[in-house]
Design a protein around this motif. Structure first.
Motif, PDB file in Angstrom:
ATOM      1  N   GLU A 192      10.150  37.640 -40.406  1.00 56.42           N
ATOM      2  CA  GLU A 192       9.622  37.049 -39.174  1.00 56.42           C
ATOM      3  C   GLU A 192       8.628  38.015 -38.533  1.00 56.42           C
ATOM      4  OE1 GLU A 192      11.604  34.741 -35.388  1.00 56.42           O
ATOM      5  OE2 GLU A 192      12.664  36.457 -36.224  1.00 56.42           O
ATOM      6  N   ASP A 215       3.880  31.127 -37.564  1.00 51.68           N
ATOM      7  CA  ASP A 215       4.807  32.211 -37.285  1.00 51.68           C
ATOM      8  C   ASP A 215       6.252  31.825 -37.542  1.00 51.68           C
ATOM      9  OD1 ASP A 215       5.075  30.438 -35.294  1.00 51.68           O
ATOM     10  OD2 ASP A 215       4.910  31.863 -33.635  1.00 51.68           O
ATOM     11  N   LYS A 243       7.538  38.221 -32.405  1.00 57.34           N
ATOM     12  CA  LYS A 243       8.498  37.153 -32.153  1.00 57.34           C
ATOM     13  C   LYS A 243       9.928  37.678 -32.300  1.00 57.34           C
ATOM     14  CE  LYS A 243       9.793  32.462 -33.510  1.00 57.34           C
ATOM     15  NZ  LYS A 243       9.574  31.344 -34.450  1.00 57.34           N
ATOM     16  N   TRP A 244      10.148  38.540 -33.293  1.00 60.04           N
ATOM     17  CA  TRP A 244      11.469  39.132 -33.521  1.00 60.04           C
ATOM     18  C   TRP A 244      11.904  39.924 -32.286  1.00 60.04           C
ATOM     19  CZ3 TRP A 244      14.100  43.717 -33.745  1.00 60.04           C
ATOM     20  CH2 TRP A 244      15.244  43.785 -34.548  1.00 60.04           C
ATOM     21  N   PHE A 253       5.725  41.809 -40.605  1.00 64.77           N
ATOM     22  CA  PHE A 253       6.944  41.001 -40.720  1.00 64.77           C
ATOM     23  C   PHE A 253       8.182  41.885 -40.798  1.00 64.77           C
ATOM     24  CE2 PHE A 253       3.704  38.021 -41.785  1.00 64.77           C
ATOM     25  CZ  PHE A 253       4.202  36.776 -41.433  1.00 64.77           C
ATOM     26  N   PRO A 309       9.771  31.688 -39.535  1.00 70.75           N
ATOM     27  CA  PRO A 309      10.414  32.646 -40.407  1.00 70.75           C
ATOM     28  C   PRO A 309      10.215  32.267 -41.867  1.00 70.75           C
ATOM     29  CG  PRO A 309      11.869  32.053 -38.609  1.00 70.75           C
ATOM     30  CD  PRO A 309      10.709  31.112 -38.560  1.00 70.75           C
TER      31      PRO A 309
END
Length: 253
Positions: free
Chosen positions: A12, A4, A16-17, A51, A6
């Motif tokens: 990303e 995971d 998580k972002w 993403f 970037p």
């Protein structure tokens, strides 16, 4: 490259972002995605593996989420009587309703229950929140506890071996008597795990009734003289040093 991490072309992972943007922990961000509450460029996100790139528009509940800023950490002196949540289904007042204006969107590092008070760490980075909550971090949570009832010094010392209460195993606890006046005593209690209502349940197990529970330290961060209800940002240099970071925390835009 980590799964995971970037990627310069793909961006990303959206969970998580969102965590880095302070919306929620990564786990809760995945739940928001599963509930259909997250959109990317106007379309519902169906997979956590989606993403996000630099030019993408992310929305939660149809509200745009600003791109992640630098990681920030705050000390907050939580008063008793506040829930550590953004929304309470029973309508009780919450920590986040009472924070001073002008702060970024924040989430808590762990929780303090309704009647507990003292140091609560707040951050705009969900990934950092999760990291600091993990027992593997090794940070001690230290409390001042006022109890009613007979205090058995041997029983307190025995907690250093760990204890099982109603089928729940608690790791070793450091507990000592500070002062006693009649049937009321002040204790200092230090935990490494901080399970839900751990101090209260262990004290009840010892035949003691907790009348005040004040967290005075979380790892290297101290409550100190911070006034009740006040918030103070941790100096970025101190944050880097305590987390073992060699350079300023930078976030991708």
């Amino acid at each position: 490259m980590a799964e995971d991490a970037p990627d310069s072309e793909r961006g990303e992972r959206i969970a998580k972002w969102l965590a880095r943007a302070g919306v929620a922990s990564r786990r809760d961000a995945e739940r928001l995605i599963a509930e259909g509450r997250v959109k990317l460029n106007g379309k519902p996100v169906e997979q956590p593996a989606t993403f996000v790139g630099a030019e993408d528009l992310v929305q939660v509940d149809d509200r745009a989420v600003h791109e992640p800023e630098r990681t920030r950490l705050f000390r907050y002196h939580k008063p008793a009587g506040l829930m550590t949540t953004h929304r309470d289904p029973e309508g009780r007042p919450t920590v986040f309703e009472r924070l001073p204006p002008g702060l970024p969107r924040l989430i808590s590092v762990g929780r303090l229950d309704l009647n507990s008070e003292g140091l609560l760490l707040l951050t705009n980075d969900g990934a950092l929140s999760r990291r600091l909550e993990l027992p593997s971090q090794g940070w001690v949570r230290r409390y001042r506890v006022r109890v009613f009832g007979p205090v058995d010094d041997r029983a307190l010392k025995a907690l250093a071996k760990g204890v099982t209460v109603e089928g729940v195993r608690y790791a070793p606890i450091e507990a000592g008597l500070d002062s006693r006046k009649g049937d009321n005593s002040w204790l200092t209690v230090a935990l490494h795990e901080g399970k839900n209502r751990e101090v209260r349940r262990v004290m009840t197990f010892l035949g003691l009734q907790v009348s005040r529970l004040i967290r005075v330290a979380y790892g290297p961060f101290q409550l100190g003289t911070l006034p009740e209800g006040a918030v103070e940002e941790v100096n970025p240099k101190v944050l880097r040093e305590q987390l073992g970071l060699a350079a300023p925390v930078r976030r991708r835009g």
